[in-house]
Design an enzyme around this catalytic site. Structure first.
Site, PDB file in Angstrom:
ATOM      1  N   LEU A 180       0.806  -1.224   0.000  1.00 18.68           N
ATOM      2  CA  LEU A 180       0.000   0.000   0.000  1.00 18.68           C
ATOM      3  C   LEU A 180       0.840   1.277   0.000  1.00 18.68           C
ATOM      4  O   LEU A 180       0.296   2.374  -0.075  1.00 18.68           O
ATOM      5  CB  LEU A 180      -0.962   0.008   1.191  1.00 18.68           C
ATOM      6  CG  LEU A 180      -2.079  -1.040   1.145  1.00 18.68           C
ATOM      7  CD1 LEU A 180      -2.984  -0.905   2.360  1.00 18.68           C
ATOM      8  CD2 LEU A 180      -2.923  -0.927  -0.116  1.00 18.68           C
TER       9      LEU A 180
ATOM     10  N   TYR B 288       0.103  10.388  13.075  1.00 22.10           N
ATOM     11  CA  TYR B 288      -0.716   9.208  12.766  1.00 22.10           C
ATOM     12  C   TYR B 288      -2.187   9.601  12.630  1.00 22.10           C
ATOM     13  O   TYR B 288      -2.848   9.263  11.637  1.00 22.10           O
ATOM     14  CB  TYR B 288      -0.520   8.165  13.880  1.00 22.10           C
ATOM     15  CG  TYR B 288      -1.523   7.041  13.883  1.00 22.10           C
ATOM     16  CD1 TYR B 288      -1.448   6.007  12.947  1.00 22.10           C
ATOM     17  CD2 TYR B 288      -2.556   6.997  14.835  1.00 22.10           C
ATOM     18  CE1 TYR B 288      -2.386   4.967  12.959  1.00 22.10           C
ATOM     19  CE2 TYR B 288      -3.475   5.967  14.850  1.00 22.10           C
ATOM     20  CZ  TYR B 288      -3.391   4.956  13.918  1.00 22.10           C
ATOM     21  OH  TYR B 288      -4.305   3.937  13.935  1.00 22.10           O
TER      22      TYR B 288
HETATM   23  N1  LIG Z   1      -3.833  -0.975  17.056  1.00 22.97           N
HETATM   24  C1  LIG Z   1      -4.592  -0.031  17.614  1.00 22.97           C
HETATM   25  O1  LIG Z   1      -4.530   0.212  18.835  1.00 22.97           O
HETATM   26  C2  LIG Z   1      -5.563   0.746  16.775  1.00 22.97           C
HETATM   27  C3  LIG Z   1      -6.314   1.768  17.378  1.00 22.97           C
HETATM   28  C4  LIG Z   1      -7.225   2.481  16.587  1.00 22.97           C
HETATM   29  C5  LIG Z   1      -7.364   2.187  15.256  1.00 22.97           C
HETATM   30  N2  LIG Z   1      -6.625   1.201  14.681  1.00 22.97           N
HETATM   31  C6  LIG Z   1      -6.779   0.931  13.264  1.00 22.97           C
HETATM   32  O2  LIG Z   1      -7.275  -0.388  13.123  1.00 22.97           O
HETATM   33  C7  LIG Z   1      -6.793  -0.978  11.909  1.00 22.97           C
HETATM   34  C8  LIG Z   1      -6.193  -2.335  12.203  1.00 22.97           C
HETATM   35  O3  LIG Z   1      -5.133  -2.144  13.119  1.00 22.97           O
HETATM   36  P1  LIG Z   1      -4.267  -3.348  13.671  1.00 22.97           P
HETATM   37  O4  LIG Z   1      -4.135  -3.154  15.133  1.00 22.97           O
HETATM   38  O5  LIG Z   1      -4.755  -4.642  13.120  1.00 22.97           O
HETATM   39  O6  LIG Z   1      -2.870  -2.967  13.011  1.00 22.97           O
HETATM   40  P2  LIG Z   1      -1.547  -3.833  12.865  1.00 22.97           P
HETATM   41  O7  LIG Z   1      -1.615  -5.043  13.712  1.00 22.97           O
HETATM   42  O8  LIG Z   1      -0.412  -2.891  13.015  1.00 22.97           O
HETATM   43  O9  LIG Z   1      -1.655  -4.297  11.356  1.00 22.97           O
HETATM   44  C9  LIG Z   1      -1.526  -3.406  10.303  1.00 22.97           C
HETATM   45  C10 LIG Z   1      -1.118  -4.188   9.092  1.00 22.97           C
HETATM   46  O10 LIG Z   1      -0.917  -3.252   8.031  1.00 22.97           O
HETATM   47  C11 LIG Z   1       0.126  -3.753   7.251  1.00 22.97           C
HETATM   48  N3  LIG Z   1       0.830  -2.754   6.490  1.00 22.97           N
HETATM   49  C12 LIG Z   1       1.607  -1.752   6.925  1.00 22.97           C
HETATM   50  N4  LIG Z   1       2.187  -1.130   5.898  1.00 22.97           N
HETATM   51  C13 LIG Z   1       1.748  -1.748   4.771  1.00 22.97           C
HETATM   52  C14 LIG Z   1       1.983  -1.570   3.400  1.00 22.97           C
HETATM   53  N5  LIG Z   1       2.827  -0.641   2.950  1.00 22.97           N
HETATM   54  N6  LIG Z   1       1.360  -2.391   2.530  1.00 22.97           N
HETATM   55  C15 LIG Z   1       0.528  -3.351   2.954  1.00 22.97           C
HETATM   56  N7  LIG Z   1       0.275  -3.594   4.250  1.00 22.97           N
HETATM   57  C16 LIG Z   1       0.883  -2.789   5.146  1.00 22.97           C
HETATM   58  C17 LIG Z   1       1.114  -4.369   8.239  1.00 22.97           C
HETATM   59  O11 LIG Z   1       1.888  -5.293   7.540  1.00 22.97           O
HETATM   60  P3  LIG Z   1       3.164  -6.030   8.187  1.00 22.97           P
HETATM   61  O12 LIG Z   1       2.584  -7.050   9.128  1.00 22.97           O
HETATM   62  O13 LIG Z   1       3.844  -6.619   7.007  1.00 22.97           O
HETATM   63  O14 LIG Z   1       3.941  -4.964   8.884  1.00 22.97           O
HETATM   64  C18 LIG Z   1       0.184  -4.983   9.271  1.00 22.97           C
HETATM   65  O15 LIG Z   1      -0.031  -6.342   9.032  1.00 22.97           O
HETATM   66  C19 LIG Z   1      -5.854   0.049  11.307  1.00 22.97           C
HETATM   67  O16 LIG Z   1      -6.535   0.809  10.356  1.00 22.97           O
HETATM   68  C20 LIG Z   1      -5.488   0.952  12.478  1.00 22.97           C
HETATM   69  O17 LIG Z   1      -5.160   2.267  12.051  1.00 22.97           O
HETATM   70  C21 LIG Z   1      -5.736   0.470  15.428  1.00 22.97           C
END
Ligand SMILES: NC(=O)c1ccc[n+]([C@@H]2O[C@H](COP(=O)([O-])OP(=O)(O)OC[C@H]3O[C@@H](n4cnc5c(N)ncnc54)[C@H](OP(=O)(O)O)[C@@H]3O)[C@@H](O)[C@H]2O)c1
Length: 293
Positions: free
Chosen positions: A39, A127
């Site tokens: 992405l 962010y």
């Molecule tokens: N975590 C939180 O506390 C939190 C809070 C509020 C909102 N959110 C939102 O919830 C959603 C899911 O979060 P999550 O906790 O599941 O996040 P996560 O565990 O950090 O997973 C994000 C994924 O995005 C992938 N990614 C990053 N850069 C990329 C790229 N260039 N191309 C393709 N994939 C890429 C990562 O791949 P890699 O595994 O290869 O690095 C990772 O697997 C996100 O939209 C986040 O902003 C999260």
């Protein structure tokens, strides 16, 4: 139905995968990580969708390193804003629905009341800014057929999150200091994954031409990081004392909003999704983590 899920190696992507694996739905889903769909690369995104057409795209991928984003704004913007914009254009061209995940960090955290979807946004870190511009780009490209779900404090059995960090730190130390003046609601990734799958199945969601909407989703209940840490140790039966400190005493590269409790009435009314109490869901996650040991 052909449904794409991005971010297959992330917390939410893995949680959706686990729920649909071995069900009758499994053949409907395609899960991709950055290897298949990077992405941060506009050309790579365009090429991928030349050969792949979907009915629904669920974008779980994001640049989520909140502190690192302060110094990697260009990359965070590419993934959280520009890629979201491109995905929404593609979804529109393919006449697909888009479900995109956003964050409580679009707010400044100064409100005394739970945030509703129409409250004024004002992100206080890079962010949050990149996630908000992503939301806006989607709304502009897709006035209909997109669903944006803001969530908060996501944790799971997978990857880096507050629960895993606390459990790791408790092995290294007998005493921890955790911020007690930032308030929010944890979200167990499996609960959000269930909510997303409910939405995908929803009759109204499936109808073409529905106005694009923002929804808030988290577990029920409001706590500080300090209370969260104490409960994790209580459930894990770990003797680690947790002292409360202020956010000011724990400076981080990115500022965090103080209060991001979100009102979830809109999503529960629209889709009858379940928002379990945070302790109940934490207990589920802790039980799974124990079984994995
Ligand atoms: N975590 C939180 O506390 C939190 C809070 C509020 C909102 N959110 C939102 O919830 C959603 C899911 O979060 P999550 O906790 O599941 O996040 P996560 O565990 O950090 O997973 C994000 C994924 O995005 C992938 N990614 C990053 N850069 C990329 C790229 N260039 N191309 C393709 N994939 C890429 C990562 O791949 P890699 O595994 O290869 O690095 C990772 O697997 C996100 O939209 C986040 O902003 C999260």
């Amino acid at each position: 139905m052909k449904i794409l899920v991005t971010g297959k190696n992330g917390q939410l992507g893995k949680s959706i995968h686990k729920l649909v694996a071995n069900t009758e739905q499994t053949d409907d889903f395609v899960f991709v990580g950055r290897e298949e769909l990077d992405l941060s690369n506009e050309n790579n995104i365009a090429r991928y969708f030349e050969n792949n057409v979907f009915d629904t795209i669920i974008n779980c991928a994001a640049y989520t390193a909140v502190d690192k984003a302060e110094e990697e704004e260009v990359l965070a913007n590419k993934i959280n804003h520009l890629a979201a914009a491109q995905l929404s254009q593609i979804a529109k061209n393919q006449q697909a629905k888009l479900i995109h995940i956003s964050t409580d960090y679009v707010f400044d955290g100064e409100s005394d009341n739970p945030y509703t979807e129409t409250d004024v946004t004002n992100p206080i870190n890079v962010y949050g800014k990149t996630k908000l511009t992503g939301e806006k780009a989607i709304q502009e490209a897709m006035p209909t057929d997109a669903t944006i779900i803001r969530t908060s404090w996501v944790y799971s059995e997978y990857g880096n999150n507050f629960v895993n960090t606390m459990l790791r730190l408790s092995k290294e130390r007998d005493e921890l200091s955790v911020v007690s003046d930032q308030i929010g609601s944890p979200t167990y990734a499996t609960d959000l994954a269930n909510a997303i799958l409910d939405i995908v199945q929803n009759k109204t969601f499936k109808e073409a031409g529905q106005e694009t909407q923002i929804y808030h989703y988290s577990n029920a209940g409001e706590i500080s990081w300090h209370e969260f840490a104490k409960e994790i140790f209580k459930m894990a039966d770990i003797q680690c004392s947790v002292s409360p400190i202020t956010a000011e005493q724990y400076p981080t590269p990115a500022r965090r909003p103080m209060n991001t409790i979100m009102d979830k009435n809109k999503i529960t009314k629209a889709f009858s999704v379940d928002t379990p109490d945070w302790k109940e869901s934490l207990n589920t996650c802790m039980t799974i983590l124990k079984e994995q040991q």
